[in-house]
Structure formats: C-alpha cells, structure tokens
Design a protein around this motif. Structure first.
Motif, PDB file in Angstrom:
ATOM      1  N   ARG A   1       1.618  46.437 115.575  1.00  0.00           N
ATOM      2  CA  ARG A   1       0.343  46.742 116.211  1.00  0.00           C
ATOM      3  C   ARG A   1       0.391  48.105 116.917  1.00  0.00           C
ATOM      4  NH1 ARG A   1      -3.096  42.123 117.204  1.00  0.00           N
ATOM      5  NH2 ARG A   1      -3.915  43.238 119.022  1.00  0.00           N
ATOM      6  N   VAL A   2       1.515  48.389 117.601  1.00  0.00           N
ATOM      7  CA  VAL A   2       1.644  49.684 118.273  1.00  0.00           C
ATOM      8  C   VAL A   2       1.684  50.812 117.251  1.00  0.00           C
ATOM      9  CG1 VAL A   2       3.137  51.099 119.730  1.00  0.00           C
ATOM     10  CG2 VAL A   2       2.762  48.714 120.290  1.00  0.00           C
TER      11      VAL A   2
ATOM     12  N   LEU B   1       0.423  51.791 125.455  1.00  0.00           N
ATOM     13  CA  LEU B   1       0.133  51.117 124.187  1.00  0.00           C
ATOM     14  C   LEU B   1       0.841  49.771 124.094  1.00  0.00           C
ATOM     15  CD1 LEU B   1       0.241  54.050 121.600  1.00  0.00           C
ATOM     16  CD2 LEU B   1      -1.770  52.886 122.535  1.00  0.00           C
TER      17      LEU B   1
ATOM     18  N   ALA C   1      -3.673  55.494 114.417  1.00  0.00           N
ATOM     19  CA  ALA C   1      -5.077  55.747 114.747  1.00  0.00           C
ATOM     20  C   ALA C   1      -5.213  56.955 115.670  1.00  0.00           C
ATOM     21  CB  ALA C   1      -5.680  54.508 115.399  1.00  0.00           C
TER      22      ALA C   1
ATOM     23  N   GLN D   1       0.251  50.863 114.390  1.00  0.00           N
ATOM     24  CA  GLN D   1      -1.123  51.055 113.919  1.00  0.00           C
ATOM     25  C   GLN D   1      -1.944  51.847 114.924  1.00  0.00           C
ATOM     26  OE1 GLN D   1      -2.371  47.024 113.197  1.00  0.00           O
ATOM     27  NE2 GLN D   1      -1.286  46.885 111.231  1.00  0.00           N
ATOM     28  N   ARG D   2      -1.721  51.583 116.216  1.00  0.00           N
ATOM     29  CA  ARG D   2      -2.427  52.346 117.236  1.00  0.00           C
ATOM     30  C   ARG D   2      -2.006  53.816 117.205  1.00  0.00           C
ATOM     31  NH1 ARG D   2      -4.260  49.738 121.868  1.00  0.00           N
ATOM     32  NH2 ARG D   2      -4.778  51.836 122.594  1.00  0.00           N
TER      33      ARG D   2
ATOM     34  N   GLU E   1      -0.852  47.239 126.476  1.00  0.00           N
ATOM     35  CA  GLU E   1      -2.163  46.795 125.993  1.00  0.00           C
ATOM     36  C   GLU E   1      -2.020  45.862 124.792  1.00  0.00           C
ATOM     37  OE1 GLU E   1      -4.266  50.353 125.178  1.00  0.00           O
ATOM     38  OE2 GLU E   1      -4.793  50.756 127.286  1.00  0.00           O
ATOM     39  N   GLU E   2      -1.164  46.225 123.842  1.00  0.00           N
ATOM     40  CA  GLU E   2      -1.015  45.380 122.658  1.00  0.00           C
ATOM     41  C   GLU E   2      -0.350  44.053 123.000  1.00  0.00           C
ATOM     42  OE1 GLU E   2      -2.346  45.912 119.752  1.00  0.00           O
ATOM     43  OE2 GLU E   2      -3.236  47.697 120.663  1.00  0.00           O
TER      44      GLU E   2
END
Length: 815
Positions: A137-138, A200, A144, A140-141, A203-204
C-alpha cells in the motif's frame, strides 16, 4: 650560592641541603666524589606533583597537540563527509483489546491479520515489520506521489523526494512511557523524505486497521443476522410445541413449582453459557501469551514451575478456590431449599457468608503473591530492554491463570446447582415434567435470541462508526537537523579522544624517554647539581641573527662565548655562579686545576669550559684554558686562534713553555690549543693527517696525557697560573677524561638538557669514581624552558634572557 641552590652549610661543610633533599658525605669529609644526594621529607607536598604533571604536559605539548589535531581532524572529516540521515516520527495509538478475539469471529475473518485483536503490542509491531500488505500500500502511495504530485512544479525536488522514498526505510518502536503507542520512524537522506515516509506508513496502517475492522464487523453482522433468523425460527418452533401440548392435554400452564424450576434452570444455563464463553476467551488469550513468552524464552515455562511455583502457590490458589466453591454451593442449597431466607437475612446464613468472605480475601492475597513471584522470575531472565516486556507478559499470564481458575470454580458451582435443579425436575409428575421441559427450552431459546439481537444491534452501530483500533495521535513533522552525523557530538568525542590519546602518548613517551630535562633528575640520581646553563641558541638568534662567529677588533670569536660578547646576560650570570661555587665549595683547599668533561659529544663541554675560563679571568684570576681534547679540539675555533704550537708539541717534543704565545685579548686569559695544525710534522700524529670534520687524529692521546711529560708540564704551569681548566674528550668516547681527572683538583661533568641520558650520566660518574676523581658535580647545560614548566621558579628568568639582563644599564636606569 644560587647556582647550587644550597640553603645552609654548617661550619664543617659536612652537610648540604637543597630545596628537596640533602647532600651528606660518607667517610671522607670534604671529598667531592663521596657526596651523595638523599631525599628528605618535602614541604611542598602535592604542589610538586602538580608541577611535575604540568612539566610533563608542557614538555610533551607537541605530542598532545599533534595527536589532538589528528583525531579531531579525523572526526571532523568523518562527520562532514558522511551522507546525512534525517528521522521523523509519527505516533499511533492502538487498542488491541476492544473486540472479541478471533475464536468468536465469523469464518474467513481470521485470514486478515489486521482484523485480529489477540496480539500484544510487540506482536503488532512485528506484524508491521513483516507485513507485505502494508508495504504494498505504501509503495502504491509512493508511485502515486511520483506520478501526480506537484511541488511547485520543481522537478528536481520531486526526483529527490521519490529517490529518497525508494532509498529510505521505516522502523517501528513501542513508545517507552506508555503501553499502547507505536512510534513509526521514517529515515531518509533529506528531511522531507523522512517525514513523508513516516506519514505514509502511519496513514496506511490506520486505514488497514479501519478496513480490517470494518470487514470483521460486517462479517460478524452478517453472521449475527443469519443466527438471528435461526434463533427466531427455533423460538417460534418451541412456542408452537407448547401451544400444541396445552391444546392436546387441556392444561392451563405450569404450577408454581414448575415455574420456579424452569426459571432457575434457565438462569443457570445462561450463566453456564456466559462462563463457558469467558473461559474459552481467557484460555485463548492465555495460550497466546504463553506462546509469545515461549518465543522470547523457550525455557520460561519450565522455570516457572521449577523455580517459583514449586512452592505451591498455584496449587494453594486452586485449593482455596475449590473451598470457596464448596461454601457457595452449600449456601446455594440452603437458599434453594428455603427460598424465603434470602430476603429475611437470617443469622443462620452469617457463618457461610463469613467463610466465603475470608476465602475470597485469601484468594486475593495468594493471587497478588503469585503475580509478584512470576513477575520477578520474568525479570531475572532478560536484559534491560526485554525485562519490562517479558515481566509484563508474565504478569498478564499469571492474572489470566488466576482468572481462569476462578471461572472454572464458578462453572463447577453452576454445574452442581444445575444438576440439583435437574434432579428436582425429574421428580415432577410426568405431565408437569414434559411441560416444564418445553417451557425450559422456550425460555433458553428466547434468551439466546435476545442475546443475538443485542449483539446484532451492537454490530450495526459499530459498522457505521468503526474507526479501527489504531489512531494517529501525532503526524511526523519535517526535521530541521539530521540525527546522523552529529557534528557537535562527533567533534566533542574527537576532542576527548584526541586529548586522551595525546595524554596517553605523552605518558608513554615520558616513561620510555630516559633523557635528562631537569635538575631534579640529576639530584634523583644522587648527583650534585652545580648550575643550570640556559640554552644559548635563542640569545644568539636575538643578538647575532643566528651567526656562529663574529668579528671583534679583527678577532674572530664564537658567539657562544656569551660571558665575553654578552656579559650581562642571564647565561653569563649562570657561568659566574659556577665560578662562585668552585671558589667557595671548599674553603680549606684551593681548587686550582679543573677538568670539564661530558658523557658524550655535542653536550657543550668545550663551550662551558671556555665561558668558565672567561669569567675566571674577568674575576682577576690568571687563568689557563687547555684544550686536552686531542681527538676533536674546539678551543682554537671558539677563540679564533692559530695553532702554531699546542699541548701535543709541548709534551711530546719537549718544547719550552711560552706563556706569551698563549695570551688572548682577554685580560688574564691564556688558551693552549691541542696541537699544531695539519702540515707540521711531529710525533704522535697519525700519518693520515686530519680526521673527521678537519680535526687532526692523534694515534695515542691517552698515553700522551698520562705521560711523565704531562706531569712535568703541569708542575710548570701550576706555578704560573691561578686557575687551570682542562677541556677533555667525552667519557663515553675515550678514557682520556678519566685519566686526566686524576691529575686535577676537581672534575665537573656537563650534561645537555634533552640530550644526555640518565644511564650515560650514571656511567660517566661511575667511571670518574672508579679512578678516584674528585667530582664536584654536574652542570645542566642548554636548559630549554620549552622542555620544562613550573618546576623551578628561576627557570622563568631564562625565557627571554632579559628580565634582569638590563640591570645597571645606564640607558634603562629610569625604567
């Protein structure tokens, strides 16, 4: 007698005291060679130790300074050339005990690790460290951000940021002051990278817990909805059976006794279910704790039973809880047989209540002791960091065991009471018993249905407002300074290590260096210090621009003859102190002939002999300076004399003594050179002519100096001169000095500061003592203030050669 630092001399001249010791003669009073130096209690105490320490530091200052500079430069280079590392931390609060454990979760929810609530805080941190889901997930962030972020359209900043995210890392730590906060620390090569990484991950992680909790609750809600339908259908079916039975049998309902039994059994069954759920829950939590303890220390379970619990604490707790259960069971039987006694609070119940209270107090006391013992056992098996965590786990495990033991005891009481009511139920008439069984099933199904409905309502409310079990309590801020390297810390450590290394090397060099630096070392060897002569080089540099020779009225003189070229200098006063010492050291005997020698070459014996001869002549004494160093003569160079006829010619060829040819331009001073210059043929001259450094090599100087001709020559000159000074070869180089010392009234040894070694001086003194020479003492020559500090008050006068050098100067009379 400033040159010798003598404080007192008694009327027989048998005892001499210096500042830190005393000279005492042995058998032969008045013999220079028999005086030895011995320590006496010093009045200076610790002050001298401080001065010695300062002296070492001052003398070895360059070693300390160079070591300090090298280490400090290395630390600075390391600190300022390393890639900086920035750290930023976010803090997340977690509450892992807010939900039912996974055993009560719907099927399939256990596959999501973040949906589990049966972990401890270290377990949660371990999950964060190994979770591919979180890292994905991190990542992917980050992708982005790389593709869509706009940092003021600064492409360089974007590239640096994304590169840092790829190269940075994240670490997870429990916050030390609390038990439910995780520190998520981002580490990067610039401050923005570190802060963004930490943000990050925090948050994830929170989003994962929210999604996992939502998935858990949604699955639980769906499971409860299915269970609600089943329970409602079961309740309706049982109620239909009751209506059919009443219609078929024509019965109205249960009597009072049947109603009472049904209510009691239903209540106990509900308690039984609740206790069973709690027991399974606590047992599962205990299993998790024990697994975690075993992973930390596999031997912990065995140590628990063998070291602490062998005393019987756990068994005692179980026994007391069993007694408590028996008392509660007896009380329950009495109340069941006499329902009205509960409300009337009869005295007959007081003994039971008192025993129950006492047993509960004992259970609490034993439980507290058990927890303390288990905690101390955990503390004895870990390091400081693991100690607190392991002790906490052990305490939790101990509390769980006590709780499980209590639940088992309560469940046993409930089972016992339930069995009693069931036996009463079996004693009812057939019709009443069947109706009672149906009513019991209905009541049980109704309570299960109500429980499912309540859980379903809670699940629906939680599904709408579930925040997850993790919440961010502080977001990472962009750090201002890097945590690595720390220039201030590195420079401080470099300073300390540099000084430590410098001091260590200074001490080592001091221990290995056996050269003489101070008069104290001369006295500690047992030798008398006559005077300290300052280093002449600074004076020559100042007054003569470093020139070795100068012209005076057409005469070429060495600038080292300070007694002649600079008579009011401190160095000249030092030579005068030697003259004073030689004149008054023995009042009962005139010192006419003196030998000046040294342990080795380059220690200043020739310069000392020349200056001493000059101050003797200046005092009105007719003085003859004889250059008896036939191997490396120096006096003709110092005085700029022609070697027409020297000592060798007088002794070997029997030439007539001609005092007029020895006279110098200094009143009362006569200088006899060693031998004729190269080109003259005479006996005892080696056929090779001049030796090393242009000096004439004599084949047998020792035999020449010890010959009968030498004795006859001395008889002649003694009748013509007040003082005769011999400049002899070094003792370690030849035996000439030892041989010649037997013909002199006194011998003076010259040692050079920072050059002469203690062993060389000791050997020289032994050589003179072996031949019976009358050694007057030691002159410490070329003393350098940079080699010593603070040991002698008079050394400060040698620093600039001038504090008293202008004393009496008419141009400075008003100063």
């Amino acid at each position: 007698m400033s040159g010798s630092h003598l404080r007192r001399r008694d009327e027989h001249y048998s005892v001499y005291e210096s500042e830190v010791g005393r000279w005492t003669p042995s058998q032969q009073s008045g013999s220079y060679g028999e005086y030895r130096y011995t320590d006496v209690p010093s009045h200076r105490g610790g002050k001298e130790q401080v001065e010695n320490a300062l002296d070492l530091l001052f003398r070895r200052k360059w070693t300390i300074l160079i070591s300090f500079i090298i280490v400090l430069a290395g630390a600075a280079t390391y600190s300022f050339t390393r890639t900086p590392r920035y750290e930023a931390s976010s803090y997340v609060s977690v509450d892992l005990g807010t939900r039912t454990i996974i055993d009560a979760a719907p099927s399939g929810v256990g596959d999501n690790l973040f949906a589990r609530s049966d972990r401890t805080l270290p377990g949660e941190i371990r999950l964060l460290q190994i979770s591919d889901q979180l890292q994905t997930r991190v990542a992917q962030r980050i992708a982005a951000i790389q593709n869509g972020i706009s940092l003021n359209d600064n492409s360089e900043t974007i590239e640096n940021l994304t590169a840092g995210l790829r190269s940075g890392r994240v670490e997870f730590y429990p916050e030390r002051q609390t038990e439910n906060i995780i520190e998520i620390r981002g580490i990067g090569t610039n401050p923005e990278q570190a802060a963004l990484l930490s943000k990050l991950y925090a948050e994830e992680y929170v989003q994962l817990t929210q999604q996992a909790s939502l998935t858990y609750i949604s699955a639980l809600r769906q499971s409860l909805e299915d269970s609600e339908s089943e329970r409602l259908e079961e309740l309706n079916d049982i109620e239909g059976q009751i209506r059919a039975y009443l219609s078929r049998e024509g019965a109205v309902g249960l009597d009072l006794e049947g109603t009472r039994l049904v209510q009691q059994i239903a209540s106990l069954e509900t308690q039984q279910d609740d206790l069973g759920i709690k027991l399974r829950t606590e047992q599962a939590l205990l299993d998790n704790l024990e697994n975690e303890i075993s992973s930390i220390n596999p031997n912990i379970a065995a140590r628990i039973s063998s070291e602490r619990l062998a005393a019987g604490l756990e068994q005692r707790i179980e026994d007391v809880q069993a007694l408590l259960a028996d008392e509660e069971n007896d009380l329950s039987k009495i109340l069941r047989a006499n329902p009205g006694m509960r409300d009337r609070n009869l005295d007959v119940l007081e003994p039971y209540n008192r025993r129950i209270r006492l047993l509960r107090v004992e259970v609490d006391s034993l439980s507290t002791l058990y927890v303390a013992e288990a905690t101390s056992l955990g503390a004895s098996n870990s390091g400081q960091d693991g100690l607190t965590y392991l002790a906490t786990l052990r305490q939790q495990a101990s509390e769980k065991r006590i709780l499980i033991s209590g639940l088992e005891a309560q469940l046993e009481v409930v089972d016992t009471r339930l069995g009693g009511y069931q036996r009463e139920l079996s004693d009812l008439p057939g019709q009443s018993m069947e109706l009672t069984q149906l009513e019991r099933s209905r009541l049980h199904a109704e309570r299960l249905y109500q429980y499912v409905v309540e859980r379903l309502q809670e699940a629906r409310i939680a599904e709408e407002s579930e925040p997850g079990y993790a919440q961010i309590i502080r977001t990472a801020l962009i750090p201002i300074l890097p945590v690595y390297p720390d220039p201030v810390r590195d420079l401080i450590l470099g300073t300390l290590l540099g000084l430590l290394l410098g001091f260590g090397l200074a001490v080592i060099k001091e221990k290995l260096d056996n050269r003489i630096y101070q008069s104290r070392q001369v006295r500690e060897q047992g030798f008398r210090e006559i005077a300290v002569i300052p280093n002449l080089r600074p004076l020559i540099e100042k007054d003569h621009n470093g020139q070795e020779f100068m012209e005076v009225d057409g005469q070429r003189l060495s600038t080292s003859l300070v007694s002649l070229v600079n008579p009011i200098s401190a160095a000249s006063e030092a030579f005068r102190s030697v003259r004073t010492f030689t004149q008054f050291s023995q009042l009962d005997k005139n010192v006419q002939t003196m030998l000046i020698s040294s342990p080795g070459m380059g220690e200043g014996k020739s310069t000392t002999a020349a200056n001493l001869a000059i101050v003797m002549a200046q005092a009105g004494r007719k003085t003859l300076l004889i250059d008896a160093d036939l191997r490396r003569p120096q006096q003709h160079r110092l005085f700029g004399l022609n070697r027409e006829s020297g000592l060798v010619e007088l002794i070997s060829n029997g030439k007539t003594v001609d005092e007029a040819s020895w006279k110098t331009f200094v009143d009362n001073l006569f200088v006899l050179t060693a031998h004729h210059s190269v080109g003259n043929s005479q006996e005892n001259v080696d056929s090779e002519g001049e030796g090393e450094n242009g000096h004439l090599v004599i084949s047998n100087p020792s035999e020449l100096l010890g010959s009968h001709g030498m004795d006859e020559f001395l008889k002649i000159v003694k009748g013509s001169f007040d003082t005769i000074i011999f400049d002899s070869p070094p003792v370690l180089a030849a035996t000439d000095a030892a041989l010649l010392s037997t013909k002199c009234d006194a011998t003076i040894v010259v040692a050079r500061t920072g050059y002469t070694k203690e062993g060389e001086l000791d050997y020289t003194m032994e050589a003179f003592n072996d031949v019976g020479a009358k050694v007057m003492g030691v002159i410490l020559n070329a003393f350098d203030i940079s080699m010593a500090y603070g040991h002698k008050y008079r050394y400060r006068h040698y620093t600039k050669y001038g504090r008293y050098s202008k004393y009496g100067d008419s141009q400075n009379a008003g100063a």
